[in-house]
Design a protein around this motif. Structure first.
Motif, PDB file in Angstrom:
ATOM      1  N   GLU B  55      -4.251  -1.895  -2.975  1.00 29.72           N
ATOM      2  CA  GLU B  55      -3.981  -3.301  -3.271  1.00 29.72           C
ATOM      3  C   GLU B  55      -3.933  -4.048  -1.948  1.00 29.72           C
ATOM      4  O   GLU B  55      -4.141  -3.453  -0.896  1.00 29.72           O
ATOM      5  CB  GLU B  55      -2.669  -3.437  -4.047  1.00 29.72           C
ATOM      6  CG  GLU B  55      -2.814  -3.102  -5.522  1.00 29.72           C
ATOM      7  CD  GLU B  55      -3.718  -4.115  -6.252  1.00 29.72           C
ATOM      8  OE1 GLU B  55      -3.871  -5.249  -5.763  1.00 29.72           O
ATOM      9  OE2 GLU B  55      -4.261  -3.755  -7.301  1.00 29.72           O
ATOM     10  N   GLY B  56      -3.639  -5.332  -1.986  1.00 30.34           N
ATOM     11  CA  GLY B  56      -3.554  -6.040  -0.725  1.00 30.34           C
ATOM     12  C   GLY B  56      -3.809  -7.513  -0.871  1.00 30.34           C
ATOM     13  O   GLY B  56      -3.766  -8.058  -1.981  1.00 30.34           O
ATOM     14  N   ARG B  57      -4.114  -8.112   0.269  1.00 26.40           N
ATOM     15  CA  ARG B  57      -4.181  -9.561   0.322  1.00 26.40           C
ATOM     16  C   ARG B  57      -5.164 -10.006   1.401  1.00 26.40           C
ATOM     17  O   ARG B  57      -5.187  -9.449   2.492  1.00 26.40           O
ATOM     18  CB  ARG B  57      -2.775 -10.054   0.659  1.00 26.40           C
ATOM     19  CG  ARG B  57      -2.613 -11.511   0.574  1.00 26.40           C
ATOM     20  CD  ARG B  57      -1.175 -11.979   0.494  1.00 26.40           C
ATOM     21  NE  ARG B  57      -1.213 -13.297  -0.058  1.00 26.40           N
ATOM     22  CZ  ARG B  57      -1.120 -13.574  -1.330  1.00 26.40           C
ATOM     23  NH1 ARG B  57      -0.918 -12.617  -2.208  1.00 26.40           N
ATOM     24  NH2 ARG B  57      -1.211 -14.820  -1.757  1.00 26.40           N
ATOM     25  N   ASP B  75      -3.833  -4.358   3.455  1.00 20.39           N
ATOM     26  CA  ASP B  75      -3.662  -3.656   2.185  1.00 20.39           C
ATOM     27  C   ASP B  75      -2.286  -3.017   2.066  1.00 20.39           C
ATOM     28  O   ASP B  75      -1.627  -2.719   3.072  1.00 20.39           O
ATOM     29  CB  ASP B  75      -4.766  -2.605   2.026  1.00 20.39           C
ATOM     30  CG  ASP B  75      -6.125  -3.244   1.806  1.00 20.39           C
ATOM     31  OD1 ASP B  75      -6.165  -4.458   1.534  1.00 20.39           O
ATOM     32  OD2 ASP B  75      -7.140  -2.548   1.907  1.00 20.39           O
ATOM     33  N   ASP B  79       0.305  -4.291  -6.299  1.00 16.16           N
ATOM     34  CA  ASP B  79       0.118  -5.735  -6.357  1.00 16.16           C
ATOM     35  C   ASP B  79       1.466  -6.453  -6.223  1.00 16.16           C
ATOM     36  O   ASP B  79       1.522  -7.588  -5.747  1.00 16.16           O
ATOM     37  CB  ASP B  79      -0.556  -6.111  -7.688  1.00 16.16           C
ATOM     38  CG  ASP B  79      -0.962  -7.566  -7.707  1.00 16.16           C
ATOM     39  OD1 ASP B  79      -1.593  -8.009  -6.731  1.00 16.16           O
ATOM     40  OD2 ASP B  79      -0.628  -8.269  -8.681  1.00 16.16           O
ATOM     41  N   ALA B  82       1.851  -7.009  -2.708  1.00 14.37           N
ATOM     42  CA  ALA B  82       0.840  -7.984  -2.264  1.00 14.37           C
ATOM     43  C   ALA B  82       1.315  -9.416  -2.523  1.00 14.37           C
ATOM     44  O   ALA B  82       0.888 -10.347  -1.850  1.00 14.37           O
ATOM     45  CB  ALA B  82      -0.489  -7.728  -2.969  1.00 14.37           C
TER      46      ALA B  82
END
Lengths: 195, 195
Positions: B55-57, B75, B79, B82
């Motif tokens: 997941e990440g941003r 990452d 979520d 995130a």
């Protein structure tokens, strides 16, 4: 007439006087007037296109709460144009286009011969059993589709699918009177494999 | 004591209880307490670091009115993280760091052998006439400086130059309890040569 001019300006970014003249030349037919203005715009733009574009603007677009991010650089000739509101909106639109349509290259000229060869082989592999005379025609059509998918400038513009991004660049050049170059872009999507 | 805890939390991102305990163990010495907490954080973080971060941003930072733009992907494992405010702030900070400090690589492990070799040659070329026994030492020092300039994780953090970006990542991992990976970044500057 006022509505027709308004529509023409939205579609072509041309000035009021040019729109009035084009409508007169087309006897009020808006579609024909668009055609006339586009040709004028292309003629005007082609005279600017060789000029060096060393100023410009970097813009970003973050999509889906940070899962997709795009950075684009579009260049022009003067810092004055780089700060122009139409130009800024255009750069933002292109960033949004990249987020939505996920192109791989800026233009056709950025697609390596190798990539075209590979794509041709993929298409050929799907065509076993077709008559030889049909194959070339099909490959040509599928390659054109590949360029339209993979090249930002060949994609239909997300805000008006009747134009390619390339046409929007041309009409911006005609309107603003400076060369405009989509220099580069990058698109990050969380979870995708990093090359 | 309250001030010391506040300072400790700001510096280390550790929880209140951990800060109280570290201050007790250091007999109230804030610097020593930071040291204790960092070691604990590193120990905690190192247990998370092998875990996969899918997941990440993605965040951007646009600087100087659109002349410089940065896109980063960081990452994490879920979520939920995130969307955590501390995590979001951290991603923004890293984007700002890239804009300001212009790194070339994420970490040392991303610097190719070729790049190290080339850098070593550049350093050597500047060292003609120095005694041979000094040269190795100087090269070592200059290479360390090269890594500190060129690698985002080795740079001093812009919001607290007493820490490297790598240390901030470690303290975020310790605080949040998930592996965090600076995946990639890109920095566009109008006017620079495009590779």
């Amino acid at each position: 007439m006022v509505d027709a001019i308004k529509k023409l300006r939205e579609k072509t970014n041309a000035g009021i006087v040019a729109c009035q003249k084009a409508l007169k030349d087309s006897s009020g037919d808006v579609d024909k007037a668009i055609e006339i203005l586009r040709k004028q715009g292309v003629a005007l733009a082609s005279r600017k296109m060789g000029r060096s574009a060393k100023e410009g603007r970097v813009e970003s677009y973050i999509h889906l709460g940070g899962k997709i991010g795009v950075l684009v650089e579009i260049d022009c000739e003067s810092d004055f144009v780089a700060r122009n509101e139409d130009f800024k909106t255009f750069v933002k639109d292109v960033a949004m286009q990249v987020a939505a349509s996920n192109p791989i290259f800026v233009g056709k000229e950025d697609v390596s011969e190798e990539a075209v060869k590979k794509e041709t082989e993929i298409i050929k592999a799907q065509l076993t059993g077709k008559p030889a005379q049909a194959v070339d025609k099909i490959i040509e059509g599928k390659l054109a589709k590949f360029f339209e998918d993979a090249c930002l400038l060949e994609q239909p513009f997300i805000k008006d699918s009747s134009m390619k991004v390339r046409d929007v660049v041309t009409s911006m050049i005609a309107k603003i009177g400076e060369n405009i170059v989509v220099r580069r872009f990058v698109r990050f999507q969380v979870g995708e494999e990093v090359k």
